[in-house]
Design a protein around this motif. Sequence first.
Motif, PDB file in Angstrom:
ATOM      1  N   GLU A 199      55.798  40.926  32.787  1.00 36.74           N
ATOM      2  CA  GLU A 199      56.108  40.591  34.182  1.00 36.74           C
ATOM      3  C   GLU A 199      54.852  40.712  35.051  1.00 36.74           C
ATOM      4  O   GLU A 199      54.571  39.841  35.884  1.00 36.74           O
ATOM      5  N   VAL A 200      54.100  41.790  34.827  1.00 39.50           N
ATOM      6  CA  VAL A 200      52.875  42.021  35.608  1.00 39.50           C
ATOM      7  C   VAL A 200      51.854  40.924  35.315  1.00 39.50           C
ATOM      8  O   VAL A 200      51.288  40.322  36.234  1.00 39.50           O
ATOM      9  N   VAL A 201      51.629  40.663  34.031  1.00 39.49           N
ATOM     10  CA  VAL A 201      50.641  39.655  33.631  1.00 39.49           C
ATOM     11  C   VAL A 201      51.012  38.289  34.200  1.00 39.49           C
ATOM     12  O   VAL A 201      50.168  37.571  34.749  1.00 39.49           O
ATOM     13  N   SER A 202      52.291  37.943  34.107  1.00 43.75           N
ATOM     14  CA  SER A 202      52.758  36.640  34.603  1.00 43.75           C
ATOM     15  C   SER A 202      52.548  36.517  36.108  1.00 43.75           C
ATOM     16  O   SER A 202      52.088  35.478  36.601  1.00 43.75           O
TER      17      SER A 202
ATOM     18  N   PHE B  60      41.529  40.324  37.736  1.00 40.62           N
ATOM     19  CA  PHE B  60      42.826  40.719  37.174  1.00 40.62           C
ATOM     20  C   PHE B  60      43.180  42.141  37.598  1.00 40.62           C
ATOM     21  O   PHE B  60      44.291  42.407  38.063  1.00 40.62           O
ATOM     22  N   GLU B  61      42.226  43.061  37.458  1.00 38.92           N
ATOM     23  CA  GLU B  61      42.501  44.472  37.756  1.00 38.92           C
ATOM     24  C   GLU B  61      42.784  44.687  39.241  1.00 38.92           C
ATOM     25  O   GLU B  61      43.631  45.514  39.597  1.00 38.92           O
ATOM     26  N   ASN B  62      42.072  43.959  40.113  1.00 34.56           N
ATOM     27  CA  ASN B  62      42.345  44.064  41.550  1.00 34.56           C
ATOM     28  C   ASN B  62      43.776  43.643  41.856  1.00 34.56           C
ATOM     29  O   ASN B  62      44.488  44.322  42.610  1.00 34.56           O
ATOM     30  N   LEU B  63      44.202  42.530  41.281  1.00 37.42           N
ATOM     31  CA  LEU B  63      45.562  42.039  41.533  1.00 37.42           C
ATOM     32  C   LEU B  63      46.602  42.979  40.909  1.00 37.42           C
ATOM     33  O   LEU B  63      47.620  43.291  41.529  1.00 37.42           O
TER      34      LEU B  63
ATOM     35  N   LYS C 295      42.113  31.472  38.857  1.00 37.58           N
ATOM     36  CA  LYS C 295      42.705  31.584  37.520  1.00 37.58           C
ATOM     37  C   LYS C 295      41.632  31.675  36.429  1.00 37.58           C
ATOM     38  O   LYS C 295      41.808  32.370  35.432  1.00 37.58           O
ATOM     39  N   ASN C 296      40.511  30.988  36.646  1.00 40.03           N
ATOM     40  CA  ASN C 296      39.441  31.004  35.636  1.00 40.03           C
ATOM     41  C   ASN C 296      38.481  32.172  35.818  1.00 40.03           C
ATOM     42  O   ASN C 296      37.502  32.301  35.082  1.00 40.03           O
ATOM     43  N   GLN C 297      38.752  33.022  36.823  1.00 39.43           N
ATOM     44  CA  GLN C 297      37.879  34.180  37.076  1.00 39.43           C
ATOM     45  C   GLN C 297      38.594  35.513  36.840  1.00 39.43           C
ATOM     46  O   GLN C 297      38.133  36.546  37.329  1.00 39.43           O
ATOM     47  N   LEU C 298      39.695  35.503  36.112  1.00 40.23           N
ATOM     48  CA  LEU C 298      40.477  36.735  35.953  1.00 40.23           C
ATOM     49  C   LEU C 298      39.664  37.878  35.336  1.00 40.23           C
ATOM     50  O   LEU C 298      39.875  39.042  35.668  1.00 40.23           O
ATOM     51  N   LYS C 299      38.721  37.552  34.453  1.00 36.96           N
ATOM     52  CA  LYS C 299      37.927  38.596  33.802  1.00 36.96           C
ATOM     53  C   LYS C 299      36.596  38.848  34.517  1.00 36.96           C
ATOM     54  O   LYS C 299      35.783  39.661  34.077  1.00 36.96           O
ATOM     55  N   THR C 300      36.397  38.156  35.636  1.00 28.38           N
ATOM     56  CA  THR C 300      35.147  38.288  36.391  1.00 28.38           C
ATOM     57  C   THR C 300      35.189  39.528  37.278  1.00 28.38           C
ATOM     58  O   THR C 300      36.193  39.796  37.935  1.00 28.38           O
ATOM     59  N   GLU C 301      34.097  40.274  37.286  1.00 31.87           N
ATOM     60  CA  GLU C 301      34.004  41.428  38.182  1.00 31.87           C
ATOM     61  C   GLU C 301      33.961  40.929  39.624  1.00 31.87           C
ATOM     62  O   GLU C 301      33.242  39.982  39.952  1.00 31.87           O
ATOM     63  N   ALA C 302      34.734  41.559  40.480  1.00 36.57           N
ATOM     64  CA  ALA C 302      34.875  41.086  41.864  1.00 36.57           C
ATOM     65  C   ALA C 302      33.546  41.052  42.607  1.00 36.57           C
ATOM     66  O   ALA C 302      33.342  40.221  43.488  1.00 36.57           O
TER      67      ALA C 302
ATOM     68  N   TYR D 188      38.141  45.949  45.289  1.00 30.90           N
ATOM     69  CA  TYR D 188      37.455  46.895  44.400  1.00 30.90           C
ATOM     70  C   TYR D 188      36.403  46.115  43.625  1.00 30.90           C
ATOM     71  O   TYR D 188      36.715  45.442  42.638  1.00 30.90           O
ATOM     72  N   GLU D 189      35.151  46.192  44.083  1.00 26.70           N
ATOM     73  CA  GLU D 189      34.096  45.320  43.560  1.00 26.70           C
ATOM     74  C   GLU D 189      33.756  45.606  42.103  1.00 26.70           C
ATOM     75  O   GLU D 189      33.293  44.717  41.394  1.00 26.70           O
TER      76      GLU D 189
END
Length: 254
Positions: free
Chosen positions: A131-134, A107-110, A146-153, A101-102
């Motif tokens: 649990e979800v966040v972890s 984070f949201e994709n995962l 890990k350093n791109q969790l807030k990056t738009e896909a 989902y571009e």
Amino acid sequence: MQQTNPASTSKDFLLSVEGLTVSFDGFKAVNDLSFYVDENEIRVIIGPNGAGKTTVLDLICGRTKATAGSIRFRDKELTRMREHEIVHAGVGRKFQNPSIYEDLTVFENLELSFPRGRGVFGALAFKRDAEVVSRVEEIAEMIFLKNQLKTEAAILSHGQKQWLEIGMLLIQSPELLMLDEPVAGMSVSERVKTAELLHRIIQDHSVIVIEHDMKFVQDIAHRVTVMHQGKVLSEGSMDHVQHDPKVIEVYLGH
């Protein structure tokens, strides 16, 4: 690794494909194919275009129905199951082009792929708890994002998009992942990291990979199955198939 042995009972293997055949208007795209995948194994399927490689993945995941033969995963006969049932049984499939989902973040994709979110009621009841966040953070670290969790896909590199889609499979905890040309279009450094990722993945999963990049195959494969005209032409270590005269003639020599 256990040797391919049709006489073995299927419970010895994670996946047992026996006598698998599929015909399209009389043309046998896969013809009496048998192979066996162990737990924690990286199996690579290679062969010329039109050999039937992608069709095998279509058959295992239920996208295409077999004309004859058996596909046993653990104690389940996959040829009798629907696509979503095969996913729930523990088989995950990644296609050649990344389908992520571009417009959503990594984070949201995962998070969207986290198993509790499946189905309408699951999605409505879904809450972003610890649990979800972890789990999302754990998978993101594994796939080098890990350093791109807030990056738009959408702004990830091609290779990072491939890793994200692999992560979206991993978060569902399949026992078997099937990847169709995962390093196509990747840079050399991304290919090296993808090999590293697959070696991490097989600590808890098995993987079937379709690939044309022979250097990458050499880096990852425990066993290689060479297909030609819907059949197994050769099987064994990369070294074995590279020196098989039949393989050199129909595939590696071109």
